[in-house]
Design a protein around this motif. Structure first.
Motif, PDB file in Angstrom:
ATOM      1  N   SER A 248      -8.965   0.179   2.701  1.00  0.00           N
ATOM      2  CA  SER A 248      -8.978   0.860   3.970  1.00  0.00           C
ATOM      3  C   SER A 248      -9.494   0.342   4.975  1.00  0.00           C
ATOM      4  O   SER A 248      -9.842   0.709   6.074  1.00  0.00           O
ATOM      5  CB  SER A 248     -10.036   1.987   3.491  1.00  0.00           C
ATOM      6  OG  SER A 248     -11.313   1.340   3.086  1.00  0.00           O
ATOM      7  N   GLU A 289      -5.990  -1.165  10.135  1.00  0.00           N
ATOM      8  CA  GLU A 289      -6.505   0.278  10.131  1.00  0.00           C
ATOM      9  C   GLU A 289      -6.733   0.678  11.590  1.00  0.00           C
ATOM     10  O   GLU A 289      -6.525   1.986  11.794  1.00  0.00           O
ATOM     11  CB  GLU A 289      -7.805   0.246   9.117  1.00  0.00           C
ATOM     12  CG  GLU A 289      -7.928   1.898   8.588  1.00  0.00           C
ATOM     13  CD  GLU A 289      -7.119   2.368   7.765  1.00  0.00           C
ATOM     14  OE1 GLU A 289      -6.894   3.288   7.656  1.00  0.00           O
ATOM     15  OE2 GLU A 289      -6.349   1.255   7.174  1.00  0.00           O
ATOM     16  N   GLN A 355      -5.100   7.809   3.577  1.00  0.00           N
ATOM     17  CA  GLN A 355      -4.221   7.079   4.912  1.00  0.00           C
ATOM     18  C   GLN A 355      -2.907   8.131   4.946  1.00  0.00           C
ATOM     19  O   GLN A 355      -2.472   8.445   5.745  1.00  0.00           O
ATOM     20  CB  GLN A 355      -3.808   5.905   4.538  1.00  0.00           C
ATOM     21  CG  GLN A 355      -4.965   4.809   4.537  1.00  0.00           C
ATOM     22  CD  GLN A 355      -4.718   3.705   4.020  1.00  0.00           C
ATOM     23  OE1 GLN A 355      -4.010   3.397   2.689  1.00  0.00           O
ATOM     24  NE2 GLN A 355      -5.040   2.249   4.611  1.00  0.00           N
TER      25      GLN A 355
END
Length: 387
Positions: A248, A289, A355
């Motif tokens: 992440s 990200e 996500q």
């Protein structure tokens, strides 16, 4: 035939607890039911009670040799792999396996390369175990060439190649290559067929190699694989959460985990030696990200935003971007004058649940924008839409 039956009878008398097994083997052998005999032998050699000593070696020389070329030859190769493990000397095991290869070649069967390749990979394993990396590498190169020339290959043959390949790279601490080979091994192997200690060791090694391997920035594939769940509830559960933090790009969570599990991390020399490399990797993942979380029409990102989230200076952010560009994780242009970066492309990744949810929300937003645009067009051009 008489010699084989006498051997089974003697074993039945010597091991009464296995009498039913030996009777079944003798019956199938006498009736020449080779397929059924093969299935029974598979079950027999898997018994824990016959794993000790040289029981299987004696079984081969006194029984299996009598009909070895009449059964499925790939199954014979499987048996040979198990039997070779009972030799106390690795050279003796290799010699035995080389003898099996000669017998396989002598049959001149059409698909003989499959069992030969399987046996060669067992020899490669013994070479690696006795420190002969050069011989192991040679057999792996031969194996790769053989695999490429074959079609419709049995999964066990693929698995044997990728397993010894992964162990070769592990011995050389080539983390990225180990990671690729081990994942390919799992692609041809049922996780349920592996023992729990084996699964835990493999999941641990895969996790470390994902963190330490060069150019491995996609952790989604590993986190989605069922083998990784075995880490949960064990002493190395911390590694699972570190993988999640990397996937992440959560730098803050990673730093928190490093503080909480400092003792466990300190017990892993490879992680300690590559501390700076790990920090660079998670910063790159944090960058990806940041890009992923922005709308497609807003891909010009101020360097100050990246610096804030990665805790880096502007100069270090520029280096980070150049690194990401050089390994083709992103494509774009850095504008040092304006202090921005325009990102035109991001390398696709296997997404986690969080996500995917984020992507789902963005798609909902896009659908709403399309509907609003359509409503506006319909309101402003009623005659055109009506016609």
């Amino acid at each position: 035939m008489a010699g084989a039956l006498q051997y089974l009878e003697s074993q039945r008398d010597a091991q009464p607890e296995l009498a039913d097994w030996y009777n079944a083997l003798a019956d199938l052998y006498q009736r020449k039911l080779w397929h059924q005999l093969t299935v029974k032998l598979e079950q027999f050699v898997a018994l824990a009670v016959v794993q000790a000593g040289d029981v299987l070696i004696q079984l081969y020389h006194n029984f299996i040799m009598e009909f070895e070329t009449k059964i499925n030859l790939l199954k014979l190769a499987h048996f040979a792999g198990v039997i070779s493990r009972q030799y106390s000397e690795k050279e003796a095991a290799i010699s035995y396996l080389e003898g099996i290869i000669e017998k396989l070649r002598a049959t001149k069967e059409l698909r003989i390369e499959e069992p030969i390749l399987y046996v060669k990979m067992q020899i490669a394993t013994f070479n690696l175990e006795k420190g002969s990396q050069k011989e192991c590498k040679k057999l792996l190169e031969e194996g790769k060439s053989m695999l490429d020339s074959m079609t419709d290959v049995d999964p066990s043959v693929h698995a044997s190649y990728y397993w010894i390949s992964s162990q070769y790279y592990k011995s050389r601490q080539e983390f990225a290559e180990f990671y690729k080979s081990a994942l390919l091994y799992l692609a041809y192997t049922s996780v349920e067929s592996l023992s729990e200690p084996f699964r835990l060791d493999l999941a641990f090694d895969l996790s470390l190699s994902a963190l330490l391997g060069d150019n491995i920035y996609n952790f989604g594939e590993l986190l989605a694989h069922p083998i990784i769940n075995i880490l949960i509830g064990t002493k190395v559960e911390w590694l699972y959460y570190i993988l999640q933090a990397f996937n992440s790009g959560n730098l803050v969570h990673y730093q928190e985990l490093c503080q909480i599990h400092n003792a466990e991390l300190s017990a892993q020399p490879a992680l300690l030696q590559n501390e700076r490399k790990l920090l660079e990797k998670i910063n790159i993942l944090c960058l990806m990200e940041i890009i992923f979380s922005r709308p497609s029409e807003d891909r010009t990102i101020p360097l100050s935003i990246i610096a804030e989230q990665t805790k880096l200076s502007i100069e270090d952010v520029e280096y980070l971007l150049m690194k990401a560009l050089s390994v083709h994780l992103i494509e774009g242009i850095i504008d040092q004058v304006k202090g921005t970066v325009y990102v035109s492309w991001v390398q696709p990744r296997v997404l986690g649940i969080t996500q995917i949810k984020s992507l789902h929300d963005r798609l909902d937003g896009w659908v709403q924008k399309v509907r609003t645009a359509l409503s506006t067009v319909e309101a402003e051009t009623p005659d055109l839409v009506g016609s």
